[in-house]
Design a protein around this motif. Sequence first.
Motif, PDB file in Angstrom:
ATOM      1  N   HIS A  19       0.836  -1.205   0.000  1.00  0.00           N
ATOM      2  CA  HIS A  19       0.000   0.000   0.000  1.00  0.00           C
ATOM      3  C   HIS A  19       0.870   1.254   0.000  1.00  0.00           C
ATOM      4  N   GLU A  20       1.919   1.256   0.817  1.00  0.00           N
ATOM      5  CA  GLU A  20       2.828   2.402   0.885  1.00  0.00           C
ATOM      6  C   GLU A  20       3.448   2.687  -0.482  1.00  0.00           C
ATOM      7  N   ALA A  21       3.809   1.623  -1.207  1.00  0.00           N
ATOM      8  CA  ALA A  21       4.417   1.798  -2.526  1.00  0.00           C
ATOM      9  C   ALA A  21       3.432   2.364  -3.538  1.00  0.00           C
ATOM     10  N   GLY A  22       2.140   2.148  -3.334  1.00  0.00           N
ATOM     11  CA  GLY A  22       1.139   2.650  -4.263  1.00  0.00           C
ATOM     12  C   GLY A  22       0.750   4.091  -4.043  1.00  0.00           C
ATOM     13  N   ILE A  23       1.046   4.642  -2.872  1.00  0.00           N
ATOM     14  CA  ILE A  23       0.617   6.010  -2.547  1.00  0.00           C
ATOM     15  C   ILE A  23       1.179   7.042  -3.523  1.00  0.00           C
ATOM     16  N   PRO A  24       2.497   7.022  -3.840  1.00  0.00           N
ATOM     17  CA  PRO A  24       3.003   8.037  -4.775  1.00  0.00           C
ATOM     18  C   PRO A  24       2.381   7.935  -6.168  1.00  0.00           C
ATOM     19  N   LEU A  25       1.883   6.758  -6.539  1.00  0.00           N
ATOM     20  CA  LEU A  25       1.289   6.554  -7.857  1.00  0.00           C
ATOM     21  C   LEU A  25      -0.201   6.880  -7.878  1.00  0.00           C
ATOM     22  N   GLY A  26      -0.764   7.194  -6.716  1.00  0.00           N
ATOM     23  CA  GLY A  26      -2.199   7.451  -6.648  1.00  0.00           C
ATOM     24  C   GLY A  26      -3.050   6.214  -6.762  1.00  0.00           C
ATOM     25  N   ILE A  27      -2.432   5.042  -6.571  1.00  0.00           N
ATOM     26  CA  ILE A  27      -3.168   3.779  -6.653  1.00  0.00           C
ATOM     27  C   ILE A  27      -4.076   3.646  -5.434  1.00  0.00           C
ATOM     28  N   LYS A  28      -5.333   3.326  -5.660  1.00  0.00           N
ATOM     29  CA  LYS A  28      -6.282   3.162  -4.572  1.00  0.00           C
ATOM     30  C   LYS A  28      -6.225   1.727  -4.049  1.00  0.00           C
ATOM     31  N   PHE A  29      -6.402   1.597  -2.748  1.00  0.00           N
ATOM     32  CA  PHE A  29      -6.295   0.297  -2.101  1.00  0.00           C
ATOM     33  C   PHE A  29      -7.589  -0.043  -1.371  1.00  0.00           C
ATOM     34  N   LYS A  30      -7.966  -1.318  -1.473  1.00  0.00           N
ATOM     35  CA  LYS A  30      -9.062  -1.868  -0.691  1.00  0.00           C
ATOM     36  C   LYS A  30      -8.526  -3.132  -0.043  1.00  0.00           C
ATOM     37  N   LEU A  31      -8.758  -3.288   1.243  1.00  0.00           N
ATOM     38  CA  LEU A  31      -8.111  -4.355   2.004  1.00  0.00           C
ATOM     39  C   LEU A  31      -9.143  -5.282   2.612  1.00  0.00           C
ATOM     40  N   LEU A  32      -8.914  -6.601   2.477  1.00  0.00           N
ATOM     41  CA  LEU A  32      -9.694  -7.600   3.201  1.00  0.00           C
ATOM     42  C   LEU A  32      -8.828  -8.093   4.357  1.00  0.00           C
ATOM     43  N   SER A  33      -9.266  -7.783   5.556  1.00  0.00           N
ATOM     44  CA  SER A  33      -8.475  -8.058   6.751  1.00  0.00           C
ATOM     45  C   SER A  33      -9.293  -8.855   7.751  1.00  0.00           C
ATOM     46  N   ASP A  34      -8.628  -9.705   8.504  1.00  0.00           N
ATOM     47  CA  ASP A  34      -9.322 -10.481   9.535  1.00  0.00           C
ATOM     48  C   ASP A  34      -9.803  -9.594  10.677  1.00  0.00           C
ATOM     49  N   THR A  35      -8.968  -8.621  11.077  1.00  0.00           N
ATOM     50  CA  THR A  35      -9.299  -7.747  12.205  1.00  0.00           C
ATOM     51  C   THR A  35      -8.848  -6.324  11.890  1.00  0.00           C
ATOM     52  N   PRO A  36      -9.401  -5.323  12.583  1.00  0.00           N
ATOM     53  CA  PRO A  36      -8.950  -3.945  12.370  1.00  0.00           C
ATOM     54  C   PRO A  36      -7.580  -3.664  12.964  1.00  0.00           C
ATOM     55  N   GLN A  37      -7.047  -4.597  13.753  1.00  0.00           N
ATOM     56  CA  GLN A  37      -5.737  -4.392  14.372  1.00  0.00           C
ATOM     57  C   GLN A  37      -4.586  -4.860  13.489  1.00  0.00           C
ATOM     58  N   GLU A  38      -4.878  -5.545  12.380  1.00  0.00           N
ATOM     59  CA  GLU A  38      -3.785  -6.048  11.546  1.00  0.00           C
ATOM     60  C   GLU A  38      -2.959  -4.903  10.988  1.00  0.00           C
ATOM     61  N   SER A  39      -1.735  -5.235  10.621  1.00  0.00           N
ATOM     62  CA  SER A  39      -0.746  -4.235  10.236  1.00  0.00           C
ATOM     63  C   SER A  39      -1.246  -3.287   9.155  1.00  0.00           C
ATOM     64  N   ALA A  40      -1.760  -3.810   8.055  1.00  0.00           N
ATOM     65  CA  ALA A  40      -2.204  -2.958   6.952  1.00  0.00           C
ATOM     66  C   ALA A  40      -3.526  -2.275   7.269  1.00  0.00           C
ATOM     67  N   ALA A  41      -4.382  -2.910   8.068  1.00  0.00           N
ATOM     68  CA  ALA A  41      -5.683  -2.322   8.394  1.00  0.00           C
ATOM     69  C   ALA A  41      -5.530  -1.014   9.158  1.00  0.00           C
ATOM     70  N   GLN A  42      -4.386  -0.812   9.798  1.00  0.00           N
ATOM     71  CA  GLN A  42      -4.138   0.415  10.539  1.00  0.00           C
ATOM     72  C   GLN A  42      -3.886   1.622   9.631  1.00  0.00           C
TER      73      GLN A  42
END
Length: 398
Positions: A19-42
């Motif tokens: 996700h971090e690598a996509g930010i400069p490119l304006g790439i939009k991200f949608k995440l399927l996560s088990d919990t809101p505490q997971e690393s990327a969900a934050q």
Amino acid sequence: MTFPVVGMVGGGQLARMTHEAGIPLGIKFKLLSDTPQESAAQVVSEVVLGDHRDLETLRAFARGCDVITFDHEHVPTEHLRALEADGIPVRPGPDALVHAQDKGVMRAKLDAIGVPCPRHRIVADPADVAVFAAEISGGGAQRLDEGRWPGGGRDGGFPVVLKTVRGGYDGKGVWVVRSSKEAAEPFRAGVPVLAEEKVPFVRELAANVVRSPHGQAVAYPVVESVQVDGVCDTVIAPAPGLSDALSGQAQELALRIAHELGVVGHLAVELFETADGRILVNELAMRPHNSGHWTQDGAITSQFANHLRAVLDLPLGDPRPRAKWTVMANVLGGDYPDMYSAYLHCMARDPQLKIHMYGKDVKPGRKVGHVNTYGDDLADVRERAAHAAGYLRGTITE
């Protein structure tokens, strides 16, 4: 201009860094996560909470996504085929990803395309393990003098390595057994078990490549991966002392595997280097990989940025290194949970140090981050990485 939406299944640190690598490119991200505490969900703004093993959850998540990709290989293969049948681009696709999901399928395919691997076969029970050990006890390049193996093994081909064909990660689902009596535990999982010869390798290497849907591919420098208790501890890029011939062979092998399996995205090929100058394929991973974390600060285009480019079928970026040496050291949890207070020392001691933390609770032995160092003197670069990782963990206090 409408920018694409990348659907990432899995909320771990690999998703966070992609996700971090996509930010400069304006790439939009949608995440399927088990919990809101997971690393990327934050850090991802659009998070769907749900079970990646449930097909209807996956279908609902995929709506509005231009492509689906992963930070792990645990989505059931049949669900991925259903998503493709719904017209949703899945990259890597199930026909490729199954080779990273199922070690038995992987070994069969690598055998079919002539890729060098440790001797292996699926075994039915502990007695069959003893039969396999006897089959490989005839010697060969992997056998040491007088029938002895590293760690004291001897007659009958023991020790051998047993792996559950699905679900293993970071040393889990892997056993080194020295007799058929020790071989019972792997069969309790109720899934097929793969037996492999225990290769007396010199060191472990990794060849990381990225391939796009139209067949463009790039190869990163081959790295040395140092494991401690089955978990990656340090990665050195490029692998010190590796000949140009063997480095080129490893890169060509990884590119051929990516082509033959139809991989789209990042492929890590974990390798054994043997004392007689050969390489054998140990494992495959079809996602950004720990052995490629050094590329965040050490390569012109990181593995995360190139994985995104590949799954979106964009031209791939330059994989060449920025410095002569880059070293990645994993930061593992210990008995010192307040890692932030260690920043003052680490940053003051090494202004070039790059720290990457995953937002995880600190638990002993858990990967909670990594550091990258780089420079022209390998001994200095290694020491800086080891010191920073140790100080953050609390095992070094000065």
